[in-house]
Design a protein around this motif. Structure first.
Motif, mmCIF file in Angstrom:
data_model
loop_
_atom_site.group_PDB
_atom_site.id
_atom_site.type_symbol
_atom_site.label_atom_id
_atom_site.label_comp_id
_atom_site.label_asym_id
_atom_site.label_seq_id
_atom_site.Cartn_x
_atom_site.Cartn_y
_atom_site.Cartn_z
ATOM 1 N N UNK A 1 2.915 -0.986 7.086
ATOM 2 C CA UNK A 1 2.246 -2.291 7.014
ATOM 3 C C UNK A 1 1.602 -2.555 5.654
ATOM 4 N N UNK A 2 1.601 -1.560 4.779
ATOM 5 C CA UNK A 2 1.009 -1.719 3.456
ATOM 6 C C UNK A 2 2.047 -2.299 2.511
ATOM 7 N N UNK A 3 1.706 -3.382 1.834
ATOM 8 C CA UNK A 3 2.664 -4.004 0.913
ATOM 9 C C UNK A 3 2.962 -3.073 -0.252
ATOM 10 N N UNK A 4 4.093 -3.296 -0.900
ATOM 11 C CA UNK A 4 4.448 -2.473 -2.057
ATOM 12 C C UNK A 4 3.398 -2.604 -3.158
ATOM 13 N N UNK A 5 2.915 -3.821 -3.389
ATOM 14 C CA UNK A 5 1.900 -4.017 -4.430
ATOM 15 C C UNK A 5 0.647 -3.201 -4.120
ATOM 16 N N UNK A 6 0.194 -3.248 -2.865
ATOM 17 C CA UNK A 6 -1.004 -2.490 -2.499
ATOM 18 C C UNK A 6 -0.758 -0.993 -2.622
ATOM 19 N N UNK A 7 0.435 -0.538 -2.268
ATOM 20 C CA UNK A 7 0.759 0.889 -2.381
ATOM 21 C C UNK A 7 0.776 1.326 -3.840
ATOM 22 N N UNK A 8 1.298 0.464 -4.722
ATOM 23 C CA UNK A 8 1.303 0.795 -6.151
ATOM 24 C C UNK A 8 -0.115 0.829 -6.714
ATOM 25 N N UNK A 9 -0.985 -0.066 -6.218
ATOM 26 C CA UNK A 9 -2.377 -0.077 -6.684
ATOM 27 C C UNK A 9 -3.108 1.182 -6.227
ATOM 28 N N UNK A 10 -2.859 1.623 -4.999
ATOM 29 C CA UNK A 10 -3.452 2.877 -4.531
ATOM 30 C C UNK A 10 -2.928 4.035 -5.373
ATOM 31 N N UNK A 11 -1.642 3.978 -5.702
ATOM 32 C CA UNK A 11 -1.041 5.004 -6.570
ATOM 33 C C UNK A 11 -1.743 5.043 -7.920
ATOM 34 N N UNK A 12 -1.978 3.861 -8.500
ATOM 35 C CA UNK A 12 -2.666 3.788 -9.797
ATOM 36 C C UNK A 12 -4.070 4.380 -9.688
ATOM 37 N N UNK A 13 -4.740 4.125 -8.562
ATOM 38 C CA UNK A 13 -6.083 4.673 -8.370
ATOM 39 C C UNK A 13 -6.045 6.197 -8.258
ATOM 40 N N UNK A 14 -5.099 6.723 -7.503
ATOM 41 C CA UNK A 14 -4.992 8.180 -7.347
ATOM 42 C C UNK A 14 -4.706 8.835 -8.692
ATOM 43 N N UNK A 15 -3.833 8.234 -9.487
ATOM 44 C CA UNK A 15 -3.558 8.793 -10.807
ATOM 45 C C UNK A 15 -4.784 8.701 -11.707
ATOM 46 N N UNK A 16 -5.566 7.627 -11.555
ATOM 47 C CA UNK A 16 -6.783 7.498 -12.353
ATOM 48 C C UNK A 16 -7.788 8.583 -11.993
ATOM 49 N N UNK A 17 -7.812 9.010 -10.730
ATOM 50 C CA UNK A 17 -8.704 10.094 -10.323
ATOM 51 C C UNK A 17 -8.429 11.373 -11.100
#
Length: 283
Positions: free
Chosen positions: A115-131
């Motif tokens: 149910x998570x859009x691709x854009x939202x999944x990519x943003x979460x990915x960007x956040x995890x990489x920023x961590x």
């Protein structure tokens, strides 16, 4: 923050200022490229390094992923911290992290999120990489230009700290603070009397020792000639002292770095100051 001088008693007390250093390095390899043998590159994250998107990814992460991975990826009861210092992560590239978020990881407790859009999944990915990087990889939101003015003005940071050749020499230089510290660590340095460096997992604490070159010391001596070099907080000048003739030398446990910026600044001013500091980079 001034030295104490009692001329009536013929005693001078000089205080060496030391702001707790926010400049020791952390490993950036998980965030900034890999050599041969690294994970496959895969598709590029369209939101990589975009502060607004990273903040949105953080909000999505904290709304949906904390049950397993903890708030801000600091580890939960089920899942590991997602940026833990020294940890070797099986999923490292943006495409691998994105795939795990969208499709889950078979034979583990990591579920898919269809149910998570691709854009939202990519943003979460960007956040995890920023961590796994430092503040410059995920700068704080806010008006950095206003933060610049606050740094040199109301907050009076420039009295002790230097940025690009401008400012004081009593505290550590902050020209590349965003290259070497996480945002959470910078905030901690401004607000927490017990100042603890944030590790790569977000809220993973490890104690920061006061560096020798910024040690706080209180020196009391009778008037006389002066071999010990002390930087006086009252005038920012080096004083040469004859150690054999010193009356007292006390190495202070606490830094003179103020920790009350959330009370001396408004909420917006504090946010703007953090936005400014998290963008101080040599990159």
């Amino acid at each position: 923050m001034t030295g104490i001088r009692d001329w009536g008693l013929g005693i001078r007390t000089l205080l060496l200022v030391a702001a707790v250093s926010m400049c020791s390095a952390v490993s950036l390899s998980a965030q900034r490229g890999r050599g041969a043998g690294g994970p496959p590159a895969g598709p590029k994250n369209p939101f990589q390094g975009q502060p607004e998107a990273i903040q949105q990814g953080r909000e999505t992460f904290n709304a949906r992923c904390t049950v397993c991975h903890g708030f801000d990826g600091s580890a939960g009861e089920i899942g590991p911290a997602l940026g833990l210092e020294g940890r070797r992560f099986a999923l490292q590239s943006a495409s691998e992290i994105f795939g795990a978020i969208k499709n889950g990881i078979p034979t583990t407790g990591m579920p898919p999120t269809p149910d998570l859009s691709d854009d939202d999944a990519w943003k979460v990915t960007a956040y995890i990489q920023a961590l796994r990087g430092t503040a410059i990889d995920a700068p704080a939101s806010g008006n950095a230009a206003m933060g610049d003015a606050i740094f040199w003005g109301k907050a009076e940071c420039g009295k002790c700290h230097m940025i690009r050749g401008k400012g004081g020499i009593v505290g550590p230089e902050l020209t590349s603070i965003a290259d070497t510290r996480k945002t959470a660590s910078i905030v901690d340095a401004l607000t927490n009397p017990g100042y603890r460096v944030q590790g790569d997992g977000g809220a993973i604490p490890r104690k920061l020792e006061v560096p020798n070159n910024y040690q706080v010391v209180r020196v009391t001596l009778p008037d006389g000639s002066v071999s010990l070099q002390v930087l006086g907080v009252d005038d920012s000048r080096l004083h040469l002292l004859d150690r054999a003739r010193l009356k007292d030398v006390v190495y202070e446990k606490a830094s003179l770095m103020p920790r009350d910026y959330k009370s001396r600044l408004t909420a917006q001013e504090f946010q703007d100051l953090v936005a400014f500091l998290t963008r101080q980079s040599r990159r």
